[in-house]
Design a protein around this motif. Sequence first.
Motif, PDB file in Angstrom:
ATOM      1  N   TRP A 163       0.811  -1.214   0.000  1.00 14.00           N
ATOM      2  CA  TRP A 163       0.000   0.000   0.000  1.00 14.00           C
ATOM      3  C   TRP A 163       0.850   1.273   0.000  1.00 14.00           C
ATOM      4  N   ALA A 164       1.854   1.310   0.841  1.00 12.70           N
ATOM      5  CA  ALA A 164       2.674   2.518   0.970  1.00 12.70           C
ATOM      6  C   ALA A 164       3.437   2.843  -0.312  1.00 12.70           C
ATOM      7  N   ASP A 165       3.707   1.839  -1.138  1.00 15.98           N
ATOM      8  CA  ASP A 165       4.457   2.048  -2.374  1.00 15.98           C
ATOM      9  C   ASP A 165       3.567   2.366  -3.574  1.00 15.98           C
ATOM     10  N   MET A 166       2.259   2.301  -3.372  1.00 20.72           N
ATOM     11  CA  MET A 166       1.340   2.495  -4.492  1.00 20.72           C
ATOM     12  C   MET A 166       1.038   3.981  -4.700  1.00 20.72           C
ATOM     13  N   THR A 167       0.846   4.356  -5.954  1.00 28.73           N
ATOM     14  CA  THR A 167       0.432   5.720  -6.262  1.00 28.73           C
ATOM     15  C   THR A 167      -1.043   5.874  -5.891  1.00 28.73           C
ATOM     16  N   PRO A 168      -1.513   7.105  -5.713  1.00 31.04           N
ATOM     17  CA  PRO A 168      -2.947   7.304  -5.440  1.00 31.04           C
ATOM     18  C   PRO A 168      -3.833   6.700  -6.536  1.00 31.04           C
ATOM     19  N   GLU A 169      -3.379   6.742  -7.781  1.00 29.09           N
ATOM     20  CA  GLU A 169      -4.152   6.158  -8.875  1.00 29.09           C
ATOM     21  C   GLU A 169      -4.248   4.640  -8.721  1.00 29.09           C
ATOM     22  N   ALA A 170      -3.175   4.008  -8.290  1.00 27.19           N
ATOM     23  CA  ALA A 170      -3.186   2.560  -8.084  1.00 27.19           C
ATOM     24  C   ALA A 170      -3.997   2.182  -6.845  1.00 27.19           C
ATOM     25  N   GLN A 171      -4.044   3.071  -5.850  1.00 30.36           N
ATOM     26  CA  GLN A 171      -4.812   2.812  -4.635  1.00 30.36           C
ATOM     27  C   GLN A 171      -6.315   2.961  -4.859  1.00 30.36           C
ATOM     28  N   ALA A 172      -6.698   3.780  -5.828  1.00 29.72           N
ATOM     29  CA  ALA A 172      -8.108   4.127  -6.024  1.00 29.72           C
ATOM     30  C   ALA A 172      -9.046   2.922  -6.158  1.00 29.72           C
TER      31      ALA A 172
END
Length: 142
Positions: free
Chosen positions: A109-118
């Motif tokens: 989670w911490a390594d993901m971009t906001p777009e990938a987290q969405a």
Amino acid sequence: MTTGKPTPTIAQWIALLDFRDRYGRTWKDALWTKWGNGQDHYEPHAADLHAVRNHADFGPSWLHGLKPDLLQRQRERFTLTLAHRDDNTVRAEQEAVASALANDDGHKWADMTPEAQAPYTRKATLAMLALSNLRYQREQGR
């Protein structure tokens, strides 16, 4: 270090809770039947229900021994009681569920971009809202 018995992933718990809510008090029999005849393929969360069935530590015998209080504790992990929570608590719970869903898929989670987290945030929001709505309906006797 992990201790104790393996447990289903968050996505698998959500799939089981959703199935139980849709099939009522005979949900275990319905799931066993669907597992046996392949009809679980047509269920929402089919992949997660399959994963529970096919996991070496779960499957039909595990489901038979699954106690209602354990399932209820899992529901409480994902259910928002909006009247008793502030927005920061709700956001923190949503992020925790989204993070766990991402981790289940092998992403940090911490390594993901906001777009990938969405997409994970949307899944978490929908799952938590659905469980909250079901809980509210049950409390209202619907």
